[in-house]
Design a protein around this motif. Structure first.
Motif, PDB file in Angstrom:
ATOM      1  N   PRO A   1       0.780  -1.345   0.071  1.00 11.73           N
ATOM      2  CA  PRO A   1       0.017   0.100   0.025  1.00 11.73           C
ATOM      3  C   PRO A   1       1.038   1.329  -0.076  1.00 11.73           C
ATOM      4  N   LYS A   2       0.304   2.126  -0.602  1.00  8.18           N
ATOM      5  CA  LYS A   2       0.941   3.665  -0.798  1.00  8.18           C
ATOM      6  C   LYS A   2       0.319   4.512   0.306  1.00  8.18           C
ATOM      7  N   ILE A   3      -0.886   4.211   0.683  1.00  8.85           N
ATOM      8  CA  ILE A   3      -1.556   5.037   1.521  1.00  8.85           C
ATOM      9  C   ILE A   3      -1.372   4.356   2.730  1.00  8.85           C
ATOM     10  N   ILE A   4      -0.833   4.668   3.900  1.00  9.22           N
ATOM     11  CA  ILE A   4      -0.496   4.140   5.084  1.00  9.22           C
ATOM     12  C   ILE A   4      -0.923   4.834   6.364  1.00  9.22           C
ATOM     13  N   GLY A   5      -1.466   4.137   7.340  1.00 10.91           N
ATOM     14  CA  GLY A   5      -1.889   4.608   8.509  1.00 10.91           C
ATOM     15  C   GLY A   5      -1.031   5.273   9.514  1.00 10.91           C
ATOM     16  N   SER A   6       0.068   4.688   9.308  1.00 12.15           N
ATOM     17  CA  SER A   6       1.164   5.125  10.667  1.00 12.15           C
ATOM     18  C   SER A   6       2.398   5.660  10.022  1.00 12.15           C
ATOM     19  N   ALA A   7       3.063   6.562  10.588  1.00 12.29           N
ATOM     20  CA  ALA A   7       4.298   7.154  10.026  1.00 12.29           C
ATOM     21  C   ALA A   7       5.540   6.188  10.324  1.00 12.29           C
ATOM     22  N   SER A   8       5.616   5.665   8.907  1.00 12.78           N
ATOM     23  CA  SER A   8       6.876   4.654   9.071  1.00 12.78           C
ATOM     24  C   SER A   8       8.631   5.234   9.184  1.00 12.78           C
ATOM     25  N   GLU A   9       9.189   4.421   9.587  1.00  5.25           N
ATOM     26  CA  GLU A   9      10.778   4.954   9.524  1.00  5.25           C
ATOM     27  C   GLU A   9      10.707   6.510  10.177  1.00  5.25           C
ATOM     28  N   GLY A  10       9.990   6.854  11.165  1.00  3.96           N
ATOM     29  CA  GLY A  10      10.424   7.790  11.891  1.00  3.96           C
ATOM     30  C   GLY A  10       9.478   9.040  11.511  1.00  3.96           C
ATOM     31  N   GLY A  11       8.587   9.048  10.329  1.00  2.00           N
ATOM     32  CA  GLY A  11       7.845  10.284  10.005  1.00  2.00           C
ATOM     33  C   GLY A  11       8.244  11.275   9.515  1.00  2.00           C
ATOM     34  N   ALA A  12       9.320  11.582   9.621  1.00  6.97           N
ATOM     35  CA  ALA A  12       9.956  13.001   8.680  1.00  6.97           C
ATOM     36  C   ALA A  12       9.717  12.800   7.318  1.00  6.97           C
ATOM     37  N   ASN A  13       9.511  13.944   6.848  1.00  6.64           N
ATOM     38  CA  ASN A  13       9.257  14.257   5.314  1.00  6.64           C
ATOM     39  C   ASN A  13       8.191  13.483   4.681  1.00  6.64           C
ATOM     40  N   LEU A  14       6.843  13.178   5.461  1.00  8.35           N
ATOM     41  CA  LEU A  14       5.751  12.576   4.750  1.00  8.35           C
ATOM     42  C   LEU A  14       4.772  13.367   4.377  1.00  8.35           C
ATOM     43  N   PHE A  15       4.332  13.071   3.180  1.00 10.40           N
ATOM     44  CA  PHE A  15       2.952  13.821   2.704  1.00 10.40           C
ATOM     45  C   PHE A  15       1.941  13.261   3.532  1.00 10.40           C
ATOM     46  N   SER A  16       1.101  14.182   4.275  1.00 10.74           N
ATOM     47  CA  SER A  16      -0.058  13.462   4.749  1.00 10.74           C
ATOM     48  C   SER A  16      -1.524  13.943   4.006  1.00 10.74           C
ATOM     49  N   LEU A  17      -2.323  12.836   4.268  1.00  9.09           N
ATOM     50  CA  LEU A  17      -3.852  13.162   3.754  1.00  9.09           C
ATOM     51  C   LEU A  17      -5.072  12.690   4.644  1.00  9.09           C
ATOM     52  N   LYS A  18      -6.046  13.380   4.517  1.00  5.19           N
ATOM     53  CA  LYS A  18      -7.217  12.972   5.083  1.00  5.19           C
ATOM     54  C   LYS A  18      -7.818  11.618   4.392  1.00  5.19           C
ATOM     55  N   TYR A  19      -7.737  10.658   5.294  1.00  3.79           N
ATOM     56  CA  TYR A  19      -8.383   9.524   4.631  1.00  3.79           C
ATOM     57  C   TYR A  19      -9.751   9.148   5.403  1.00  3.79           C
ATOM     58  N   PHE A  20     -10.921   9.720   4.590  1.00  4.40           N
ATOM     59  CA  PHE A  20     -12.154   9.851   5.481  1.00  4.40           C
ATOM     60  C   PHE A  20     -12.266  10.557   6.683  1.00  4.40           C
ATOM     61  N   ASP A  21     -12.453   9.897   7.860  1.00  2.94           N
ATOM     62  CA  ASP A  21     -12.165  10.729   9.123  1.00  2.94           C
ATOM     63  C   ASP A  21     -10.936  10.351   9.808  1.00  2.94           C
ATOM     64  N   LYS A  22     -10.067   9.719   9.133  1.00  4.35           N
ATOM     65  CA  LYS A  22      -8.627   9.308   9.696  1.00  4.35           C
ATOM     66  C   LYS A  22      -7.414  10.408   9.106  1.00  4.35           C
ATOM     67  N   GLN A  23      -6.333  10.021   9.707  1.00 13.70           N
ATOM     68  CA  GLN A  23      -5.197  10.888   9.213  1.00 13.70           C
ATOM     69  C   GLN A  23      -4.340   9.754   8.313  1.00 13.70           C
ATOM     70  N   ALA A  24      -3.875   9.893   7.398  1.00 11.80           N
ATOM     71  CA  ALA A  24      -2.936   8.950   6.518  1.00 11.80           C
ATOM     72  C   ALA A  24      -1.961   9.663   6.065  1.00 11.80           C
ATOM     73  N   TYR A  25      -0.954   8.641   5.430  1.00 14.45           N
ATOM     74  CA  TYR A  25       0.402   9.411   4.862  1.00 14.45           C
ATOM     75  C   TYR A  25       0.598   8.692   3.577  1.00 14.45           C
ATOM     76  N   LEU A  26       1.419   9.064   2.767  1.00 12.64           N
ATOM     77  CA  LEU A  26       1.606   8.692   1.555  1.00 12.64           C
ATOM     78  C   LEU A  26       3.220   7.722   1.921  1.00 12.64           C
ATOM     79  N   ALA A  27       3.411   6.531   1.476  1.00 14.86           N
ATOM     80  CA  ALA A  27       4.394   5.649   1.797  1.00 14.86           C
ATOM     81  C   ALA A  27       5.747   6.228   1.358  1.00 14.86           C
ATOM     82  N   GLN A  28       6.865   6.326   1.826  1.00 15.08           N
ATOM     83  CA  GLN A  28       8.162   6.864   1.791  1.00 15.08           C
ATOM     84  C   GLN A  28       8.928   5.563   0.795  1.00 15.08           C
ATOM     85  N   SER A  29       8.601   4.354   1.355  1.00 13.52           N
ATOM     86  CA  SER A  29       9.239   3.273   0.904  1.00 13.52           C
ATOM     87  C   SER A  29       8.264   1.972   1.301  1.00 13.52           C
TER      88      SER A  29
END
Lengths: 429, 429
Positions: free
Chosen positions: A160-188
């Protein structure tokens, strides 16, 4: 309106003299010469001369603009022109689409355009044979990598490219609203590919990943293509061997299959020899010391250091055995020297192409490393669970495809080898 | 700690009697029988029996939990066991990773788990041979599609997934903050792949795309894999032929290359015959009329209508020539009947697998269609520019890979054929 070709131009030749064909492409050039007109017609496979005679056909092409799209029915004949061994004598010409001038760039490259203008008119830029050749080569690189990894027992996966938690530390992640949740775009695909070794052992993925980094260099993009592998029962030296074999295969495949494109780019493929040189971090800081750049064990290598190392090692080389504390939480320590990690970067001169290593598979060790790095292990709960299910020892790497393409085609700016690059300033087209 | 195998279990056989091997995998079963223990050891390629004797080895495996990972050094010997033609007599056993019980699911499938539990423990679920087989087949499907399209002259491309303007109308888009700008996740490569025909003629992409739709069905995901092609100089019937050839090739390839996986899934591959049946929209509403479902030309087909049609046409069939007003702005009208479009869906019974058609290449027509549909052509400025540069006539389609996988493996829920599916409720793991 008829729109179908019977032949690609690249499949025609003087041996087909007399044969009737329907070809389609764009007008690269158009010259009137007395009672004849000559069209230089190009399609994605080649170029041909079209001889236009007769009042009806001549009036058709009278106002024809360059880069317009035409369909030509005619017979192949030998050509007396210097640049063509055959030509097509047009019986019928249909204009399928007219190019409106002035065009934003000259796709023949006679008038040079800056990269921004070319990227703004990327589709038209692909009519420049140099540009088209880059993407024909890219197709072959993808083909070759998939073939080689498949034949080595790796299964292609889609994580998945839409991920629910900030992997690898969380720096430099694009975040997006996923319905009523917070999501991120995968860095890897790092965490997913590690988990997948549990049941599939050897996996690879080739996909877009995302980094929200405000870098303005010729080697960083916010959306990039990464080739990732992960393998159970392998140590870091094993996956290094796979990586160097893969790089050599790619150069070899392109040299053999993309002759015309290499010529268009005016380059020679510099096929590297395996094994690539291995330089440990400790050796590297010694080498830098001799150049007057004094570093202590544990200091990170800055761009300037990598540039100096790149001068000493100008081709492909592995920079290995980095200090553990410089590496992400999932990297394994060396058993006989635990401040050093089982890690490597693949460099081409100063440019980092790939990063990889042996991974930790003991969840207790991973938790300790997360804490050391100030990361919240609760955020990695879903990931850590998998390590209690019998996680095999495993190693892997991620390879920047765009950077590999830049090295292969001897082009400095990665934007040249990506169709629609994304950087902090560029979101269009 | 040694972690490397010399052999995959699938490569062993009774003919290798006496040969010393190192194998690694997970403990599927463990039985004590007097002075011997028997391990059923599985790796991704196969399964073998390990015979454990001697006090040291026996004490090693005494507390070994199922699903733990071990490395076994030993010699191949013939087996008297009913289920094995050979076995490995262990000389050395190393426990690489211990599985902590209770496990969240039973990967042998003896205790059935609901799909949510299995997806929450997806990595472990892959040790279920049925699940693993789905993803081995998926790998082969990807391989086969890329091979077939490459051999047909299509170039693989990578288009951006972060886009600056809402394409195709803008409904159901995920939006994200792109530095100080607003951006969206692409729903499809539609506009890019059309532009790319300008210089590359035939292109394909296989990638993840995103739809922010609150659907709770077994066939919708918010992140899905799409296979997209676009070709210049082709009409919609030409790309329909490519699509049906591709589907037949996939079934054929899987039947030939995934024998073991087909057996694991307990299915028979029902290879379809080309050409697939073509049913026009007009025929379809007539057929529905005969079933008492009265529709007028221009009415959209609802799920219930497609279910009825799916009963009449239970396999693969094309539903063609839809009313133009039901189709996106870029779809071409039929020249001889302009309220009808050159469009098609590929159906499998009631399930839509693919949608495609001939595209408009005349920018004036596209602008008119955008206005008709209440869309702002200024939003499509970057896209429309390309149509002034000599846009060839072109056609293409997008195929839902996950749905094709579901049909191929005879599984109802697309979540089963995606490693880490995303739906409005599921963002983890």
């Amino acid at each position: 309106m008829e729109i179908k070709k019977t032949h690609n131009i690249g499949t025609l030749g003087p041996a087909m003299k007399g044969q009737k064909v329907v070809v389609g492409g764009w007008v690269e050039d158009l010259r009137e010469l007395g009672k004849l007109s000559f069209i230089t017609l190009r399609d994605v496979t080649g170029v041909s001369q079209i001889v236009v005679a007769g009042s009806e056909n001549l009036s058709q092409v009278k106002d024809l603009t360059k880069q317009s799209v035409v369909l030509v029915t005619g017979a192949v004949q030998e050509s007396k022109a210097r640049d063509f061994s055959f030509e097509i004598k047009a019986e019928k010409i249909e204009i399928l689409s007219r190019a409106v001038h002035p065009l934003p760039i000259d796709p023949l490259g006679r008038l040079e355009s800056g990269i921004d203008n070319r990227l703004n008119a990327r589709a038209l830029d692909l009519r420049n044979q140099k540009t088209a050749s880059i993407f024909k080569i890219r197709h072959h690189v993808l083909l070759c990598i998939r073939k080689m990894l498949s034949e080595s027992g790796f299964l292609e996966v889609n994580t998945p490219k839409i991920i629910g938690s900030a992997s690898e530390g969380g720096a430099n992640l694009f975040s997006l609203k996923y319905f009523d949740k917070q999501a991120y775009l995968a860095q890897s695909p790092q965490l997913y590919k590690e988990q997948l070794t549990l049941g599939l052992e050897r996996i690879f993925e080739i996909s877009s990943f995302y980094r929200a980094e405000k870098s303005h260099t010729v080697r960083h993009l916010t959306e990039f293509t990464s080739v990732d592998i992960e393998s159970a029962f392998m140590d870091y030296t094993d996956v290094m061997e796979i990586l160097e074999q893969l790089v050599v295969s790619v150069f070899d495949h392109v040299e053999k299959n993309c002759t015309e494109d290499i010529k268009n780019l005016g380059i020679e493929i510099k096929k590297p020899q395996a094994p690539f040189e291995r330089v440990t971090y400790k050796q590297a800081i010694e080498e830098l010391g001799k150049q007057g750049l004094s570093l202590a064990f544990g200091d990170d290598l800055l761009d300037s250091h990598l540039r100096t190392l790149g001068e000493i090692h100008p081709g492909f080389y592995f920079l290995t055995d980095w200090p553990l504390k410089l590496k992400p939480f999932y990297i394994h320590e060396k058993e006989d020297d635990p401040v050093v990690s089982k890690s490597f970067d693949l460099q081409y001169g100063y440019l980092e192409l790939s990063s990889g290593g042996r991974r930790l598979h003991d969840p207790a060790k991973i938790k300790a490393r997360l804490e050391e790095q100030g990361l919240d292990s609760a955020q990695f709960e879903d990931h850590l669970k998998a390590f209690d299910w019998g996680m095999p020892p495993h190693s892997g790497w991620g390879l920047g495809l765009d950077r590999l393409m830049a090295v292969l085609t001897q082009i400095d700016n990665v934007r040249e080898v990506v169709l629609y690059p994304r950087d902090p300033e560029r979101l269009f087209p």
